[in-house]
Structures are given as structure tokens and as C-alpha cells.
Design a protein around this motif. Structure first.
Motif, short mmCIF file in Angstrom:
data_model
loop_
_atom_site.label_atom_id
_atom_site.label_comp_id
_atom_site.label_asym_id
_atom_site.label_seq_id
_atom_site.Cartn_x
_atom_site.Cartn_y
_atom_site.Cartn_z
N TYR A 1 -6.10 1.89 -4.82
CA TYR A 1 -5.28 2.84 -4.08
C TYR A 1 -6.16 3.63 -3.11
CZ TYR A 1 -2.31 6.95 -3.31
OH TYR A 1 -1.57 7.96 -2.76
N THR B 1 -0.72 1.14 1.25
CA THR B 1 -0.12 1.79 0.07
C THR B 1 1.39 1.53 -0.04
OG1 THR B 1 0.24 3.92 1.13
CG2 THR B 1 -1.85 3.64 0.01
N ARG B 2 1.83 0.33 0.40
CA ARG B 2 3.26 0.02 0.34
C ARG B 2 3.74 -0.08 -1.10
NH1 ARG B 2 6.09 -1.07 4.91
NH2 ARG B 2 4.76 -0.02 6.38
N ALA C 1 2.38 1.30 -3.69
CA ALA C 1 2.34 2.64 -4.29
C ALA C 1 3.61 3.41 -3.97
CB ALA C 1 1.11 3.40 -3.79
N ILE C 2 4.11 3.23 -2.73
CA ILE C 2 5.34 3.92 -2.35
C ILE C 2 6.51 3.37 -3.17
CG2 ILE C 2 6.99 4.30 -0.46
CD1 ILE C 2 4.58 4.18 1.45
#
Lengths: 181, 679
Positions: free
Chosen positions: A103, A130-131, A133-134
């Protein structure tokens, strides 16, 4: 000494102190989270050390998946690294797959971190932009998501995991899976 | 250079910065305990050498905390990630100013900085009152050292910023993007700490007065400048916080009744009450117990505010990362409460006042009302802030108390305060001459009507908004009247020019006229808040390049999207031309910033601020190919007056504490008639 006044002062102060004391027992991180119980969001990420390889959620249907979001700048991640690595080793061959998801960090930093921490028994995925993570509603690192063989999110741990927690969750998932046989 | 780099590397290997920092905070902790004991024993046994050594400890602590803070800044600037705090908030990608202000961007560093401010206040207050105030001064030093000991304990214990990190990380995450997005973050926290921590000084002297049994108003006179200075910093800090929220959060507001905003507001309320009620004590010898209670409450509320922001008890956008620090604060708050209660009630019979209020129409009455409103205000805010906790404790449900509750409860109180701001300066001490009073209130009364009618004509239909405009005009005229009377009297008596009469008026009684100036500043803030919330006009529009949109007198045209890559962030902005009646008046660039380590973008709204109104543009979303962009377009009247009013408040306070040429006044207690409407 004016006892009446003292008592009324304490009468005001004590409930406030008790209330604040109660507040300390709450976990501020226990925010309502919609993810557990719902299908895990799909992802397709490159493997850090084999960039030509892509890992998808659907590749692991029928397996228990443990996704650990981490970064080399994250100090708390150090505390759970050994636990994760050892648990992954212990469950190897039992249809449990661990992945680290990097991350907001560079692969170079991540590699030297892993070396310093004494290696890692499972691979890392690169979450560019960070797709993922979203999609997974990340609030910070470390966070660990456990996904059932049916593709449901079973648990989302905000903060450091413990070995007991990992083992309990994994064992119960494996037990359900083997029960009908 | 290689040699220097080598030396740097060597120093880092040894951890010299860490060792220096640790040594400084540990020694300071030990010295504060020693100083506390030496001061108490010295005052009890009347041993001058013990007292002197306690003072020396206070001075030394200021040096030690300065050294610890310099060490931390050095570690931050050199990216020494072996230092715990640097690993937590540092980042090689951050610009230098962000790296430096990271000192107060997270828990441990903010306590370290707090310790520095506290040690400086303690040293200076001790130095300025040495050998003058006897046991009271010594006990005050002891109290400040006791408070210092608590904060140094946090630094050597649960909030140690100099912890060792091994293996040393290569880079760090950088501070919270919300905090590095605006230069006001370099300003707001230091101002807040100067205000918060400054309240320790009057509190310490109040405790000193009670311990030494000197219950006259010496402690108040000795600490007046400290209180007003701390209050000034706190006012500026609240203002800077509002400004930051306006410039960064993108919703066009400046106050959301967030728990942490409330935490800074509550001590401001009690401190403002205190600034007024001490005058009653100085003039009439009344409210002695109340004043001690108020300053203790103010100090307690500063600690409570710190507790709320740092313990994770109440969730808030401002919350620092939580840790075991909460329990320390809780114990500390309990100790202060207990000690203050014992002291206050122990002295309560000696604190009884002989004086009584002579007439209902007097300045004393207004001050009492002022204190009543401020106290109710504080309790209301406290209730709203703690209510979510009560609900969870009693019913096990999560609730949040939002702006509607606070607004409904506090807007009437604000209207009352505005009225009192006007009527207070007009009323004399003891008893008003009704004839004179009526004469004085004619013009302000007319101003009330005119402003209310103007407000109505402008479209305001809310009764409180009309009341607010009316009372603001009323209060403004009342306060200006006092200047006019004063200047006119000087010109008549000394034949001075208008300018020199005004200047001399301030010089002769800076406390009083500084106070009125602060009133005027507050009225400006009130008008700005009322106008901007009443006449606020909000639109949302999705525009393609070249497309225009009209809102009020403004027409905006979306020109194009641009993007910029910076080391710590990636920004996407929109170029927007602004027109008034077909004439281009400027270009605005609202943007969205994508920080490393944060998924949601942080907006930077673009504001065109003028005396009469602000045009506020916020970029909400955009197409990656630049084919369209969505904006919030806000027109808010008179926002500028809020910030300007804040500075006028601070200026008034500053004028009130500046050393001016003193008149040869005798104790006003003995000659109340010498100054008909004095403060």
C-alpha cells in the motif's frame, strides 16, 4: 471546609469523570463496516517479484484467502509480520492462501524491508493507484481481510492481527468446508 | 560534503539525536519533580535557598525542552527514521516547511511542543514574579512545575517521541495530508498551544493564592496580562482554525461544532467570562470564589480538550492516533478537580464577600448576566460534545450531535451576548442615572431598528438573524459612543486634535479602550457569521470547457483542466475565469490533491474574497480526459469580516496588555467616583 459545596462539586465532577473513563474502554476504531458478510470485491493485481503474473480473486475460488495490506513505512506492520509469515507456513497445503498487498510504497523499499524482517513465506501484490484499497474500504495500514472459499468477506481486521485470531478464523472456515465430507 | 555526510551517518548510527532528546526530557521530568518538592518545602519552612533552587529548576527546564525540540526538528529535517516520531510522520517527499511543522502533526510531537511552551511560560512567569509575591508566587511556581511534571511524564512514558526504531525504515508516510494541505497548519497549532498552555499561569497563581491564603485580588492583578495574552492567542487560534477549515475542507463553512472545535471553544468561553468577572472583584470585591472557580474551570477545560483530541474517546476529524495516554489524562483531570475542590471549599468562608449589588441597572448586573450566559453556553457545548458518549453508555447506540442542536441552543445565547456587549459599556458601576441612560441609548436603539429593517429588506426572514443584525448595530454604536465621549472630553479639557486625543485616550486607559476594541471585533465576527450563513447561496454545476455558469452577480467560465506532479502529491486543477457583468475580474484554480498514503483526494478550494462577499469554488469531480468538471459554486457575503473581526479582537487584547504610560490613579476601590464609567 464547606461539605455541602464539596459534595455538590464532586456530584458534578464524578459523573463526567466516570463518563470519560467509560469512553476509554470503547474502541474508536470499531466503526460500522459493511464489508464483512458481503462478497469480496474483485481484483487483478501484479505480483511484486514476478510482474508478468497477475493474481485475480476468482483464481482462488474454493480457497481461503488472507489479504494483508501493509507498507514498509508502517511501524505497526512490523509487529504482525512474523505472526503472518509463520501462520501462512503452518497452513500451507491446507487450501489457505496468504497475500501481502503493498500500500503506497515502492517495491524496492518493500523488498529491503522484507529482507530486514527475515523474509516472508508468501507473495506480495502491487496495488497501483490504491484501487484495491479503495474497493476494500481501507482506513490505513495494517489491515487484514479474510475471504471464505465462497468469496465472502468473513473478517476485516483494522490494526495488528494476533495469531489466535488468525487461527480461530481459519480453522472455523476450514471446518465448515470439510464438514459435509 | 562526503565528510559531513559521513559524520552525519556516524551520529545517526550512535543515535545521538535520540540520546540527547531522551536525556533532555528525562532530566526535565526529574527537575520538575524536584522543583515541585523544593518549592512547597521552601514555602512551608520559609527556606529561601530551597525556593531559589526550585526557580532554577523552572529556568533549566525551559532550556532542556528547547534542546529536546531542536533535537526533534533536526531529526525531522535530516530524515532520521531511527527516531520513532520521525518514522511515524516524516517523509522524504514532504517539502521542508511541512517537515518542520510535522513537529505538532501527531501525538508525541505535539506533547513535546506543548512541553516547550509550558516550560517557557513557567520560566518567564516565575522570573517576573520572583521575590515579589512571597509564598503565593512560590506555590504558583510549584503548581506550574506540577503541571509540567505531568506533561514530561507523558513524554518519558506513553508519548515518548524519541523511541528507537530498528530496523530503520527507508522512508516514512508523511503527516496527515489534511494537515499539509495549507500553510495555516503552520500557524493554527502554535497559536492554540500558546493560548491553551497560557491558561496554566493564571490557574497556577489562583492555586498559589489559595494555598498561601492571599485571597485579595493580588493574584488577579499579577496574572491579568497573562490571562489576556493567553486569551488573545486562543481567540486567534480559533479564528485560524475556522479559516483553515474554510480554505481546506471544501464545504464553504468555517465551523461545524466538531468535538475538537468545541474543545477549543469551551475554555475560550470560560476565559472570556473570567476576563469580565475579575473586574467586578477588582472594583467591588465581589465574586472572589467565582473567579477562582472560573479560572480553574478554564484550565480544566484546556486539559479536557487535550484529552478529547488525544485519547480517541470521541471520534473527530481532528483526532490524533489513540494510545494508552487517555488514562493518564483522566487521572490528571481527577487530581486537579480534587485539589481545586478541596482548596476552594476549604477557603469558602474566607471568600464570602461583604459587598452587594446596589441597583439592578448597573454594570455589575451586566457582568453577572454575561457570566450567566457564558456559563450556560459552556454547559450547552459540553453537553453536546459529551452526549454521544452518554448515549452509548446508557442506551448502547452510536449517535452524533450535529450543528442543528448546537445552533438551536446557542444562537439565542449569542443574541443575548451581543445585547450585553452593547449595554455593558454604557452602564456605570453601582447604579445608573436613568435619565442619562435613556439619553445614551437613543442612538443605539435607532441603530438597532435601522439594521433590523435593512436586514429584512435584504431578504433575511429568520427572527434570530434580524435580532443579530439589530443587536450588532446596537452594540457597535454603544461601544463607539464610549470612544466619542472619551475623545470629546479630552478635546474639551486639553484642546487636543482628534488624532492625538484618540491616541492619548488609549494610552491613558488602554485596558478599557482595548476591551471596547475587542467588542467591536466580536461584533464584526457576529455580523460576518450571520450574513454569510443567512445569505449563503450554493449551486452545483457540471461544465464542459468553455461553458459558463451564472451565480448571483458572478459568471464563471470553465476553461480547462490541468495536472501537476509534485514529490508528495499529484494535483488536478481547473482554470476558471470569473466575470462580473461581462468584465473579467480574475481567474480561479480550485484543485484536488492526491496524496501518497490517502485514497480520497484533499480539495483546495479557490476563493475570491472581497469586503462584501466571497466567491468560493470547489472542484468536486472531473473526467480524466478533461471533457467536463463538476464544481460547487458558493457566494457567501461578508465572510471577510469574520477574519478581520478576529484580528480586531486580538488587536484589542494586545492594546489591553501593552505597557502604556500609566495615569497616577489611586486604587479605584477607594475612589469609585473618579471615573464614572471606567472598567
Amino acid at each position: 471546609m464547606n461539605w455541602k459545596r464539596s459534595l455538590s462539586g464532586i456530584g458534578v465532577a464524578l459523573p463526567i469523570i466516570a463518563l470519560l473513563g467509560y469512553g476509554l474502554t470503547l474502541d474508536p476504531r470499531s466503526l460500522p463496516n459493511a464489508l464483512p458478510g458481503s462478497p469480496a470485491p474483485e481484483f487483478a493485481l501484479a505480483v511484486m517479484d514476478v510482474p508478468s503474473d497477475t493474481v485475480r480473486l476468482r483464481d482462488h475460488a474454493g480457497q481461503v484467502l488472507v489479504l494483508n495490506f501493509w507498507a514498509s513505512w508502517c511501524l505497526e506492520c512490523r509487529h504482525e509480520h512474523r505472526i503472518l509469515s509463520e501462520t501462512a507456513e503452518a497452513y500451507a497445503g491446507k487450501d489457505v492462501v496468504f497475500y501481502g498487498v503493498l500500500y503506497n510504497d515502492s517495491p524496492d523499499n518493500a523488498r529491503s524491508w522484507i529482507q530486514e524482517m527475515g523474509g516472508q513465506s508468501y507473495s506480495n501484490l502491487l496495488d497501483n493507484g490504491t484501487r484495491m484499497a479503495i474497493d476494500y474500504g481501507l482506513t490505513g495500514v495494517p489491515e487484514t481481510v479474510i475471504i471464505s472459499p465462497e468469496g465472502q468477506v468473513v473478517h476485516k481486521q483494522i490494526g495488528v492481527v494476533t495469531e489466535a485470531l488468525l487461527r480461530t478464523k481459519l480453522d472455523s472456515l476450514l471446518a465448515v468446508r470439510t464438514a459435509p465430507q | 560534503m562526503p565528510e559531513a555526510a559521513g559524520r552525519l551517518h556516524f551520529a545517526r548510527e550512535l543515535g545521538l539525536t535520540r540520546i540527547l532528546g531522551l536525556a533532555a526530557i528525562t532530566t526535565a521530568f526529574g527537575l520538575s519533580i524536584y522543583g515541585l518538592i523544593a518549592a512547597v518545602l521552601g514555602a512551608r519552612l520559609q527556606r529561601a535557598n530551597l525556593v531559589r533552587s526550585a526557580r532554577a529548576a523552572a529556568y533549566a527546564n525551559a532550556g532542556l525542552l528547547a534542546a529536546a525540540n531542536v533535537a526533534m526538528i533536526y531529526a525531522l529535517v535530516t530524515h532520521d527514521f531511527s527516531v520513532g516520531y520521525v518514522a511515524q510522520v516524516g517523509s522524504r517527499a514532504s517539502p521542508l516547511w511541512v517537515t518542520i511543522v510535522s513537529l505538532w502533526s501527531a501525538l508525541e510531537g505535539s506533547i513535546l511542543f506543548w512541553g516547550l511552551v509550558l516550560s517557557a511560560y513557567t520560566a518567564v512567569a516565575t522570573w517576573l514574579t520572583r521575590d515579589r509575591l512571597g509564598a503565593m508566587g512560590t506555590y504558583a511556581t510549584a503548581t506550574m512545575l506540577a503541571v509540567s511534571a505531568f506533561f514530561y511524564l507523558l513524554l518519558v512514558g506513553p508519548a515518548n517521541p524519541f523511541g528507537r526504531v530498528f530496523p530503520v525504515p527507508i522512508d516514512g508516510p508523511g503527516p496527515n495530508p489534511l494537515l499539509q494541505n495549507h500553510i495555516l497548519m503552520a500557524v493554527h497549532p502554535p497559536l492554540l498551544y500558546l493560548g491553551y498552555v497560557g491558561m496554566t499561569v493564571p490557574f497556577a497563581f489562583a492555586i498559589g493564592a489559595m494555598l498561601a491564603g492571599r485571597l485579595d485580588d493580588v493574584w488577579i492583578r499579577e496574572t491579568r496580562r497573562w490571562t489576556v495574552t493567553a486569551w488573545m492567542f486562543l481567540s486567534l487560534a480559533i479564528m485560524a482554525g475556522m479559516w483553515w477549515s474554510y480554505e481546506v475542507l471544501g464545504w464553504g463553512g468555517y465551523w461545524a461544532w466538531d468535538p475538537v472545535e468545541n474543545a477549543s471553544f469551551m475554555p475560550w468561553l470560560t476565559a472570556t467570562a473570567f476576563l469580565h468577572s475579575v473586574m467586578v472583584q477588582e472594583r467591588r470585591g465581589m465574586l472572589r470564589m467565582w473567579n477562582l472557580t472560573l479560572i480553574t474551570s478554564t484550565f480544566l477545560l484546556t486539559i479536557l480538550g487535550t484529552f478529547l483530541t488525544r485519547s480517541g474517546v470521541i471520534s473527530s476529524v481532528h483526532a490524533f492516533s489513540e494510545g494508552p495516554i487517555g488514562i493518564y489524562f483522566l487521572v490528571f483531570i481527577s487530581i486537579i478537580l480534587l485539589v481545586s475542590l478541596v482548596l476552594l471549599t476549604g477557603r469558602s468562608s474566607e471568600l464570602k464577600s461583604e459587598a452587594r449589588i446596589d441597583a439592578p441597572m448597573s454594570r455589575e448586573t451586566v457582568f453577572l448576566l454575561n457570566n450567566l450566559v457564558f456559563t450556560v453556553f459552556t454547559f450547552t457545548v459540553l453537553l453536546g460534545t459529551l452526549f454521544p458518549l452518554v448515549a452509548e453508555a446508557v442506551r448502547g447506540v452510536k449517535v452524533s450531535v450535529g450543528a442543528p442542536f448546537f445552533n438551536r441552543m446557542t444562537v439565542p445565547l449569542c443574541a443575548m451576548l451581543l445585547f450585553l456587549v452593547g449595554v455593558g459599556p454604557v452602564l456605570p458601576w453601582r447604579a445608573a442615572d436613568m435619565q442619562q441612560l435613556k439619553k445614551k441609548l437613543v442612538v443605539p436603539g435607532a441603530a438597532f431598528l435601522i439594521a433590523a429593517v435593512l436586514g429584512f429588506a435584504a431578504g433575511a426572514r429568520n427572527a434570530y438573524a434580524l435580532l443579530a443584525f439589530g443587536f450588532a448595530a446596537f452594540a457597535l454604536v454603544c461601544n463607539l459612543e464610549e470612544y466619542v465621549i472619551g475623545v470629546r472630553a479630552r478635546r474639551r479639557a486639553h484642546g487636543e486634535s482628534l488624532l492625538s486625543a484618540t491616541g492619548r485616550l488609549f494610552a491613558a486607559n488602554n485596558r478599557r479602550y482595548g476591551g471596547y476594541l475587542a467588542h467591536i471585533g466580536l461584533i464584526m465576527v457576529a455580523v460576518g457569521i450571520t450574513a454569510s450563513s443567512t445569505f449563503r447561496h450554493e449551486r452545483e454545476a457540471t461544465l464542459t470547457p468553455g461553458e459558463t455558469f451564472q451565480s448571483g452577480k458572478y459568471t464563471i467560465r470553465f476553461e480547462e483542466l490541468w495536472a501537476r506532479d509534485e514529490p508528495q502529491r499529484f494535483s488536478v486543477g481547473a482554470e476558471v475565469s470569473v466575470f462580473i457583468r461581462d468584465r473579467q475580474v480574475g481567474t480561479l484554480h480550485p484543485k484536488l490533491n492526491y496524496y501518497r498514503g490517502r485514497d480520497e483526494p484533499v480539495p483546495t478550494p479557490a476563493v475570491r474574497s472581497r469586503l462584501d462577499r466571497d466567491l468560493y469554488l470547489n472542484l468536486l469531480a472531473f473526467q480524466r480526459d478533461g471533457s467536463n468538471a463538476t464544481f460547487t459554486i458558493l457566494v457567501e457575503p461578508m465572510v471577510f469580516w469574520i477574519w478581520a473581526g478576529g484580528f480586531v479582537v486580538a488587536l484589542g487584547a494586545l492594546l489591553g496588555v501593552l505597557p502604556m504610560r500609566r495615569r497616577a490613579t489611586i486604587n479605584p476601590m477607594r475612589k469609585p467616583a473618579a471615573e464614572p464609567a471606567g472598567v
